[in-house]
Design an enzyme around this catalytic site. Structure first.
Site: not given
Ligand code: HH2
Length: 284
Positions: A225, A260
């Site tokens: 991210k 995740r």
């Protein structure tokens, strides 16, 4: 005699140690791997490769929720994910979760064999989100987000990000349970990058214990991210593995139970080393 602490189980997987969820994006535009697995056969092959690398779950999504992403029509999302879920289930893959905000997609995915609902809107997207989750009777991941993907990174604002995320997750848990979702099926997620500045993301990781204290397993998704780029000189998504692993291990240290991730093999190795050190620190 003390009663044994009960270990949460999600889709048959015991969370007695941190588990890894591999990301299978069936989208042309996901931020980190956009387009690479857009065809069903490529997505199935990718999911099976993640399973072979040690994924305990596979998260299949047909709509990118990256900042700025447009909504995908329901029928198109179903067309993307159903063949992939069917292919993975037929091949004996680990439990599949469906990453969607839409009740119709949840239903189609469950009929195709998905065993977990992963909703980045925490069942707020549609009027029948909660009732659909209750009907399906599957575990459901409730993730915090501020705003919709299209605009969420424009100007995220909180007075106290950790307390506000905790309060939101508690409220969504109450709404889901009131609609008939079994509390024992709920998983929480702070929603790294969903309407959050770098400082917000860091505060949430550092105080993940506050979410863990709510008493349900916590899933954590920081893989590749952009907050990593905000710390490390704008590094592109393809070069964020080091930062992803650092965030994942910090989250586990603060109580996360499901990671995740896009890079399953590297995450598993990092986890194994981390857990071995933890075990040496606490001999029994
Ligand atoms: N992050 C993304 C998508 N779904 N679900 C949960 N529960 N938690 C997350 O942090 C999360 C999520 C975004 O990552 P990715 O799937 O790689 O990208 P895109 O949304 O562009 O497909």
């Amino acid at each position: 005699m003390t009663a044994p602490l009960s270990v949460p189980v999600v889709a048959g997987v015991r969370l007695d140690r941190p588990r890894v969820m591999g990301v299978v994006n069936v989208t042309p535009d996901s931020f980190s791997d956009g387009g690479a697995f857009f065809q069903a056969d490529k997505a199935v092959a990718h999911g099976l490769a993640l399973a072979a690398a040690g994924a305990d779950f596979l998260d299949v999504g047909g709509e990118s929720t990256r900042p700025g992403a447009d909504d995908v029509p329901e029928a198109q999302e179903i067309d993307r994910v159903v063949p992939v879920i069917e292919g993975l289930v037929a091949a004996g893959a680990p439990p599949v979760s469906i990453d969607t905000r839409k009740p119709a997609v949840m239903r189609a995915a469950a009929a195709a064999g998905a065993r977990i609902l992963n909703d980045v809107s925490a069942l707020t997207y549609a009027d029948d989100s909660c009732s659909t989750a209750a009907d399906l009777g599957l575990p459901v991941i409730l993730m915090h987000a501020q705003g919709a993907p299209k605009t969420m990174q424009d100007a995220p604002r909180y007075d106290d990000v950790v307390s506000e995320v905790v309060a939101f997750l508690e409220a969504r848990r109450a709404a889901a349970v009131a609609a008939g979702v079994d509390d024992s099926r709920i998983v929480f997620d702070p929603g790294v990058g969903f309407g959050k500045t770098l400082a917000h993301n860091l505060a949430l990781i550092a105080r993940l214990d506050r979410i863990v204290a709510l008493g349900r397993p916590v899933l954590f998704g920081a893989s590749r991210k952009s907050f990593i780029a905000a710390i490390d000189d704008g590094v592109p998504a393809s070069e964020r593995l080091g930062g992803s692993l650092a965030a994942a291990l910090a989250a586990v240290a603060h109580g996360a139970r499901i990671l995740r991730v896009h890079d399953v093999a590297a995450t598993r190795q990092a986890l194994k080393v981390f857990m071995a050190i933890e075990g040496a620190a606490r001999p029994d």
